[in-house]
Design a protein around this motif. Structure first.
Motif, mmCIF file in Angstrom:
data_model
loop_
_atom_site.group_PDB
_atom_site.id
_atom_site.type_symbol
_atom_site.label_atom_id
_atom_site.label_comp_id
_atom_site.label_asym_id
_atom_site.label_seq_id
_atom_site.Cartn_x
_atom_site.Cartn_y
_atom_site.Cartn_z
ATOM 1 N N LYS A 46 0.558 -1.175 -0.007
ATOM 2 C CA LYS A 46 0.488 0.135 0.021
ATOM 3 C C LYS A 46 0.676 1.207 -0.093
ATOM 4 O O LYS A 46 0.603 2.277 -0.532
ATOM 5 N N THR A 47 1.707 1.354 0.440
ATOM 6 C CA THR A 47 2.962 2.394 1.055
ATOM 7 C C THR A 47 3.774 3.063 0.037
ATOM 8 O O THR A 47 3.930 3.672 -0.666
ATOM 9 N N THR A 48 4.260 1.335 -0.826
ATOM 10 C CA THR A 48 4.466 1.531 -2.173
ATOM 11 C C THR A 48 3.786 2.267 -3.078
ATOM 12 O O THR A 48 4.005 3.711 -4.051
ATOM 13 N N ALA A 170 -2.497 10.205 1.690
ATOM 14 C CA ALA A 170 -2.854 9.692 3.227
ATOM 15 C C ALA A 170 -2.039 8.318 3.292
ATOM 16 O O ALA A 170 -2.666 7.494 3.292
ATOM 17 N N ASP A 171 -1.335 8.198 4.250
ATOM 18 C CA ASP A 171 -0.855 7.031 4.536
ATOM 19 C C ASP A 171 -0.837 6.822 6.285
ATOM 20 O O ASP A 171 -0.504 7.356 6.766
ATOM 21 N N GLU A 172 -1.793 5.965 6.580
ATOM 22 C CA GLU A 172 -3.008 5.559 7.894
ATOM 23 C C GLU A 172 -2.984 6.878 8.568
ATOM 24 O O GLU A 172 -2.093 6.839 9.451
ATOM 25 N N PRO A 173 -3.609 8.135 7.891
ATOM 26 C CA PRO A 173 -3.491 9.480 8.768
ATOM 27 C C PRO A 173 -4.372 8.866 10.151
ATOM 28 O O PRO A 173 -3.906 9.813 11.003
#
Ligand SMILES: Nc1ncnc2c1ncn2[C@@H]1O[C@H](COP(=O)(O)OP(=O)(O)OP(=O)(O)O)[C@@H](O)[C@H]1O
Ligand SMILES: [Mg+2]
Lengths: 234, 400
Positions: A46-48, A170-173
């Motif tokens: 996901k982050t990638t 947004a990554d796991e905000p």
């Protein structure tokens, strides 16, 4: 025109025996004003995906188009100014407090505006406007160390929105927030997506958070395994 | 918005502490430069106070300061008759160390003929020397009061005047007595030695049978007078008549081949270059070493503060900050540290330099060039930090 177009996006970390294919052949499009959730287990990529779209990680193969500009086509597009794209078209919100510790809440927002060419006064005005809109009017002169997790995250949102980007990533905000604060942040993002007509992609683990989203991309083992609109779920 | 200043403001304790440390280091560098200038100023103090055009000294010497020089006092009358010479003054110098209030007390004693030049530059209390004997004018820094008495040689001298500070080329404060007194202190033998020599001369002359009684007495008297004569000086200063040619006058004086005529310019060179060359090299070496140490300290501090800011730098890159924003932040911090440290060093020296045992002369040119050097060092020192910062990837902002 789409805000984000991703075509056969593949990211391989490392080379040879240690190579890890973190993302494989991801293909999707996001319209302006659309709110998209990315769901998937830990390590699924996901982050990638987010960092490849965010011009932080160079894609190995495939094409990424942001707001009509080809930024990557088998590696970075040759004539692309990544920093300029990032400050003009993209806004980032991350789980970790990546506010600058020695700047006040207001200055953290102002810095994004000033590096994008706004004058000091304009940056001041806009940052106050944004922080007020996020209910942080009373916190503008506090340093991040004096802010709660939810407040910090709202400052980060204000900074991400400062330059009215076409795309917000947004990554796991909400990961560091309790359910209520998490919901508030998500509602806020939703509201802003509509207001600014920005495309928003949010990575989250938490299924409870996605009820307001337009669309969900499910990632597993580096592949997009499911794409459903909220309508489908219901 | 100035990121460098915001960061410093947030970490002001650390910043100020390191700047104070660096400042003290730079203070030492400034003071060493000042000591060097002080050495020159001291070396030239008497030269500049006397404004002589020519210093006549013993042939083959670099006297009277750098080497000892003795010439007969009567040469001053001969020199005075040389065409081009407007005025002469004979001087006798001597470094004296006595015990005063239980401590060694060193000064430079200058004997001059009252009425001619070469005396105290200016009297700030009391009066100049007016009696032929046993009066003394002392430099203010000797902290001797008017009316006090000092025993020098076989006599007591009373302090009748205080002069503005003047020092010998070695930095010792100068005191003045009449030429005759100085000659006596410097050249007069002790009573014991006189008795011994008189007995020896009398016996030697008496042992020569070819002389008559009268001849022997006359010879003995003459020999004794000549050995006991104190009519020797260390140097004769010359002032030229208007329009007189320096070179020609020097040559005319040197026709007496026991004399050397040194021009004021040559004397300056002997003192400023010859005598303090080693001190200059020594001080220069120390200054260079200290500046290198400062540079190393600055680069270490800037480097570690860059390491502390890796996340900040990554975040700035993530939100699209240009390299100049990041380079500017690091460079400005380095320069600000240099400016603050320099300021602290300067103020510390400014407040304390008068209390240094050696004279410190702060010259604007020296201070300005040191400032430029410090700024250059700061720039160079920030290089390692900047290189590190430029290598930071925006992705480093994401890590938990
Ligand atoms: N810089 C990297 N170098 C090598 N491998 C990496 C790198 N970053 C991520 N990976 C690998 O790529 C895969 C996908 O990682 P990614 O961080 O995108 O997962 P994720 O879905 O965000 O996980 P999480 O939910 O735990 O944040 C993982 O196997 C991870 O180990
Ligand atoms: Mg992740």
């Amino acid at each position: 025109m789409y805000a984000i177009e991703v075509d056969n996006l593949t990211k391989i970390y490392g080379k040879g025996e240690t190579a890890v294919t973190a993302l494989q052949d991801a293909t999707f499009k996001v319209k302006p004003g659309e709110l998209v959730a990315i769901l998937g287990p830990s390590g699924s990529g996901k982050t990638t995906l987010l960092t490849c779209i965010g011009l932080i990680n160079e894609p190995t193969y495939g094409r990424v188009v942001i707001d009509g500009t080809i930024v990557a086509d088998g590696g970075w597009h040759s004539s692309i100014d990544l920093k300029r794209m990032r400050r003009e078209k993209l806004g980032f919100i991350f789980q970790a407090h990546n506010l600058i510790p020695f700047l006040t809440a207001q200055e953290n927002v102002m810095v994004a505006l000033e590096i994008n060419g706004l004058t000091r006064n304009d940056a001041k005005r806009r940052s106050i406007e944004l922080l007020n809109a996020l209910n942080l009017g009373h916190r503008i002169n506090n340093f991040p160390s004096a802010l709660s997790g939810g407040e910090s995250q709202r400052v980060a949102i204000a900074r991400a929105l400062a330059n009215r980007p076409r795309v917000i990533l947004a990554d796991e905000p909400t990961a560091a927030l309790d359910t209520e604060n998490g919901k508030n942040v998500m509602d806020l993002l939703k509201k802003l997506a509509v207001e600014n007509n920005s495309a928003i992609m949010v990575v989250t683990h938490d299924h409870r958070m996605v009820e307001n989203f337009d669309r969900i991309l499910e990632v597993s083992d580096g592949r997009i395994v499911g794409e459903q609109s909220i309508v489908d779920i219901n | 918005m100035n990121l460098a200043i915001r960061d410093i403001r947030y970490h002001r304790g650390r910043f100020i502490l390191t700047s104070v440390g660096l400042g003290l280091l730079l203070g030492v560098v400034i003071s060493m430069g000042g000591i060097y200038r002080g050495l020159i100023a001291d070396a030239l103090a008497i030269l500049n106070a006397n404004k002589a055009d020519i210093w006549v000294v013993q042939q083959g010497t670099n006297g009277p300061f750098a080497e000892s020089s003795r010439i007969p006092e009567e040469s001053r009358y001969r020199i005075a008759t040389v065409p081009g010479v407007a005025a002469v003054s004979a001087l006798a110098f001597q470094t004296i160390q006595i015990e005063r209030m239980g401590k060694p007390f060193r000064f430079f004693l200058i004997g001059y003929a009252p009425g001619s030049f070469g005396g105290p530059p200016s009297i700030i209390a009391g009066r100049g020397i007016s009696q032929k004997h046993y009066e003394m004018v002392v430099a203010r820094s000797m902290s001797i009061g008017l009316g006090e008495k000092l025993r020098l040689g076989q006599n007591e001298y009373s302090v009748v005047g205080i002069s503005d500070n003047i020092v010998s080329s070695g930095g010792d404060p100068a005191a003045y007595v009449t030429l005759a007194d100085a000659q006596e202190i410097q050249f007069k033998k002790s009573n014991h030695a006189i008795r011994n020599e008189r007995a020896k001369i009398t016996a030697n002359v008496a042992g020569n049978n070819s002389l008559s009684q009268q001849q022997a007495e006359l010879l003995t008297q003459n020999i004794i007078a000549s050995t006991e004569s104190t009519h020797t000086v260390n140097s004769v200063m010359v002032r030229l008549a208007p329009g007189a040619d320096l070179k020609e006058t020097q040559e005319r004086i040197q026709q007496w081949n026991y004399l050397r005529a040194i021009s004021d310019e040559e004397q300056t060179a002997i003192l400023a270059k010859g005598m303090i060359e080693k001190a200059r090299m020594q001080l220069g070496l120390f200054r260079v070493i200290l500046l290198i140490i400062s540079g190393v300290i600055i680069s270490l501090i800037i480097y570690t503060s860059t390491l502390d800011k890796i996340r900040v730098i990554a975040t700035l890159k993530l939100i699209g900050a240009q390299n100049r924003v990041i380079i500017g932040m690091i460079l400005q911090q380095s320069l600000l540290m240099g400016i603050l440290a320099y300021g602290i060093g300067y103020v510390v020296i400014l407040l304390t330099y008068e209390k240094f045992p050696r004279r410190i002369v702060l010259e604007t040119f020296d201070l300005q060039s040191l400032f430029v050097i410090v700024m250059a060092i700061c720039m160079i020192s920030s290089f390692v930090g900047i290189r590190k910062a430029l290598k930071v990837e925006p992705a480093e902002a994401l890590g938990g």
